[in-house]
Motif scaffolding. Structure first.
Motif, PDB file in Angstrom:
ATOM      1  N   UNK B  12       0.833  -1.202   0.000  1.00  0.00           N
ATOM      2  CA  UNK B  12       0.000   0.000   0.000  1.00  0.00           C
ATOM      3  C   UNK B  12       0.866   1.249   0.000  1.00  0.00           C
ATOM      4  N   UNK B  15       2.276   1.838  -3.369  1.00  0.00           N
ATOM      5  CA  UNK B  15       1.218   2.322  -4.253  1.00  0.00           C
ATOM      6  C   UNK B  15       0.968   3.816  -4.022  1.00  0.00           C
ATOM      7  N   UNK B  16       0.913   4.203  -2.724  1.00  0.00           N
ATOM      8  CA  UNK B  16       0.671   5.602  -2.406  1.00  0.00           C
ATOM      9  C   UNK B  16       1.809   6.479  -2.911  1.00  0.00           C
ATOM     10  N   UNK B  19       1.515   6.895  -6.672  1.00  0.00           N
ATOM     11  CA  UNK B  19       0.496   7.880  -7.057  1.00  0.00           C
ATOM     12  C   UNK B  19       0.989   9.296  -6.790  1.00  0.00           C
ATOM     13  N   UNK B 273       0.080  15.069   9.608  1.00  0.00           N
ATOM     14  CA  UNK B 273      -0.433  15.791   8.450  1.00  0.00           C
ATOM     15  C   UNK B 273      -0.934  17.182   8.847  1.00  0.00           C
ATOM     16  N   UNK B 318       4.765  12.681   5.297  1.00  0.00           N
ATOM     17  CA  UNK B 318       3.473  12.431   5.955  1.00  0.00           C
ATOM     18  C   UNK B 318       3.017  10.991   5.719  1.00  0.00           C
ATOM     19  N   UNK B 319       3.175  10.516   4.471  1.00  0.00           N
ATOM     20  CA  UNK B 319       2.763   9.141   4.169  1.00  0.00           C
ATOM     21  C   UNK B 319       3.588   8.152   4.993  1.00  0.00           C
ATOM     22  N   UNK B 342      -7.833  -5.186   2.548  1.00  0.00           N
ATOM     23  CA  UNK B 342      -8.121  -4.138   1.585  1.00  0.00           C
ATOM     24  C   UNK B 342      -9.048  -3.064   2.123  1.00  0.00           C
ATOM     25  N   UNK B 344      -9.943   0.194   4.753  1.00  0.00           N
ATOM     26  CA  UNK B 344      -9.189   1.302   5.327  1.00  0.00           C
ATOM     27  C   UNK B 344      -9.439   1.320   6.819  1.00  0.00           C
TER      28      UNK B 344
END
Lengths: 301, 344
Positions: B12, B15-16, B19, B273, B318-319, B342, B344
């Protein structure tokens, strides 16, 4: 266990009323929330009727009265109740007109966000499988970028300005909104009465409009108040950072940053817009909190 | 099971990050101006330079190839040069990020130290006067715009009382060599004669920005701890313990606290964040030489490569913080590992 209380007089009488009336009764019982609601209504009226109420024009200058302190000060003038700024503009008039920009625009922003957020959130909640998984991961990424930072990026793309701020904040608030609405829809979808409706052969639209929506719209109002307070804070913060409303627009954050140079000479020009901003956010939060606890209390009966 | 969970989280994370990098990459085309200028940061590119640069940035090739070359350059630390200073952006970020991180960490620490106990007290005295006081304060804190709070603090402590300095990290009198970028650590590591005075001075400079920055996360933590605690106190095992005759403090400290604090760990990670965003405003007001102020300045100057680089650095941080908090949470809380498919 209040849940199994069938026979007391009060609760049976209470249960006969419509859910909305029950909600209002619980909300009314919370006096602080009621004060918040009155404040909210007052600000809304101020935002719509600002030019009529304000004693002077927004940019009307009085060259004989520069940086005048509020009227209760010894050197103050009763013509200018809250004093004037460095260009001789009446601060009261500017603040009243600022309500339209900061508070009114924030309401507009939050309303547009609600419209888009509910549509997309319901779509996200109803979709299954790969589509929903991809959507969720996309939301995850955007959620990890804070709303104000996202708004700042969008403004970097569009250029500073009040209208661009509104777009930026709408886009920045959306992920959070979609996420919350999606959770509400998913929660409701898993309940038995919805399954019963499916089994009766209802289609998606029917389930949505008759089953889910009547049960979640009050929660959507709570989410609306939360995004409204974020919108007020973000619009004014961007105005303060000179990325949003540009002077001489009378937006509260912009007024604050404009008068920053006079913080030592004329502290009231900095303190007053902040106080209004504080009350605007406080009233929104009070209404939202009151509504949330009223919802919780109604559920507990 | 645990390994599988960690594996899924790392997928994940990748993937983040993918993106995010696609978004950052596309910014150089979305920003006004020539993509080549936006990517490299070199303005007024002459004709023969243009060919060489196009070659380097693979602008003559397909978009996926351009993207791969972008990723490679980011990994190598070649983030282009800033329009404003004509220096490499990566250098700027390495120099500025520690200042922001330092401020954010102290603020986070303060919010944990004050927020969590306040939340516990509030839940323990549910709907009694300590709860009411804390609730009112939280509501007030939530509603105060951070920049106004900062200005009020400056008006009161700096202008009225003259107790604290209002800008910068340390007085210009003290020259501190830059080693780690964290001012307090740098002072302790340096071998200057005025070490003690400089340390006190740095703390004085830190005080106001830290208070201002920690207000919002403290409020969030108070609310979250309170809600989580109240939820745990409703559960059956607490009722059982109560029926067995345990005292109130035993209930809270032995049984409720551990379970109530688990979700708080995750919440702490999520605070980064909002901390970084608020740090941008705080830094502007207190002239704190961090990445937030630099990013805002870059927007004023329309310094597109700098905006791009700053965004990439901040968001990556932050991620990473969010995923790390998630992993730490899963180490302590086995239940969470089993239900995440999968979701959240």
């Amino acid at each position: 266990m209040a849940k199994f209380n069938f026979n007391t007089d009060i609760s049976s009488e209470e249960l006969n009323k419509s859910p909305l009336r029950q909600l209002w009764r619980h909300f009314k019982a919370n006096h602080v929330a009621l004060v918040g609601l009155w404040l909210f209504i007052a600000l809304t009226i101020l935002a719509t009727l600002a030019p009529v109420i304000a004693p002077y024009g927004v940019n009307q200058q009085h060259t004989d009265a520069l940086l005048l302190p509020p009227s209760w000060d010894d050197v103050g003038d009763v013509r200018f109740i809250l004093g004037t700024d460095d260009l001789g503009r009446d601060i009261l008039s500017r603040l009243i007109n600022g309500t339209t920009y900061t508070f009114g625009l924030a309401i507009l922003t939050a309303l547009i966000t609600t419209l888009l957020g509910v549509v997309l959130g319901v779509f996200a909640g109803m979709s299954k499988g790969v589509r929903s998984s991809i959507l969720n991961h996309m939301l995850d990424v955007t959620l990890s970028i804070p709303s104000l930072l996202l708004a700042i990026i969008i403004i970097a793309l569009l250029g500073p300005g009040l209208l661009n701020t509104v777009w930026a904040i709408i886009l920045a608030l959306l992920p959070q909104y979609i996420h919350s609405v999606r959770n509400l829809v998913v929660q409701e979808l898993s309940k038995d009465y919805i399954v019963a409706q499916w089994l009766d052969g209802a289609n998606s639209w029917h389930i949505l409009s008759r089953g889910i929506f009547p049960n979640i719209y009050e929660h959507i109002v709570v989410i609306f108040t939360m995004s409204l307070s974020t919108a007020i804070l973000d619009i004014s913060a961007l105005g303060f950072l000179k990325l949003g409303a540009q002077p001489p627009t009378a937006e509260w954050g912009a007024i604050l940053s404009e008068n920053l140079a006079f913080i030592y000479l004329a502290p009231w020009t900095v303190a007053l817009p902040g106080i209004l901003l504080f009350f605007a956010v406080l009233s929104t939060n009070l209404v939202g909190d009151g509504l949330r606890s009223a919802l919780k209390k109604r559920k507990a009966i | 099971m645990a390994l599988e969970y960690i594996f899924r989280r790392i997928i994940l994370l990748c993937f983040m990050l993918l993106l995010l990098s696609i978004f950052t990459f596309s910014l150089s085309f979305l920003f006004p101006g020539d993509p080549l200028t936006n990517l490299s940061g070199i303005q007024d590119i002459s004709f023969h330079e243009s060919d060489a640069l196009s070659e380097k940035y693979k602008l003559d090739q397909s978009i996926p190839k351009q993207f791969i070359s972008f990723i490679t350059r980011v990994a190598q630390g070649d983030w282009g040069i800033s329009f404003a200073s004509q220096k490499p952006i990566f250098e700027h970020i390495v120099a500025l990020f520690p200042a922001t991180l330092e401020l954010a960490l102290y603020a986070l620490l303060a919010s944990i130290v004050f927020g969590i106990p306040a939340g516990i007290i509030s839940a323990a005295y549910y709907e009694k006067w300590p709860d009411k006081i804390i609730n009112t304060l939280t509501l007030l804190g939530y509603s105060t715009p951070v920049f106004w709070l900062a200005l009020l603090m400056i008006m009161f402590f700096c202008l009225q009382l003259g107790l604290l300095p209002m800008s910068g990290r340390v007085s210009l009198l003290y020259e501190i060599p830059d080693i780690t970028g964290f001012i307090l650590i740098d002072i302790l590591l340096s071998d200057v004669s005025y070490k003690f005075n400089a340390f006190i001075d740095a703390i004085k400079h830190l005080l106001l920005p830290t208070i201002v920055l920690s207000t919002y996360p403290t409020m969030v933590l108070i609310r979250f701890t309170r809600d989580s605690m109240l939820e745990v106190l409703e559960q059956n095992y607490i009722k059982t313990a109560r029926a067995k005759g345990l005292s109130r403090s035993q209930l809270i400290f032995r049984h409720a606290l551990r379970n109530a604090l688990l979700p708080v760990i995750k919440q702490i990670g999520l605070q980064f964040s909002s901390l970084i965003t608020l740090a941008m405003i705080t830094e502007v007001i207190f002239s704190w030489p961090g990445i937030g102020r630099w990013l805002i300045d870059s927007i004023y100057q329309r310094d597109f490569p700098a905006i791009q680089g700053g965004l990439l650095a901040v968001s990556t941080f932050i991620i990473l913080a969010t995923v790390t908090a998630d992993l730490i949470h899963s180490v302590f809380d086995p239940i969470i590992r089993n239900q995440t498919h999968g979701k959240i």
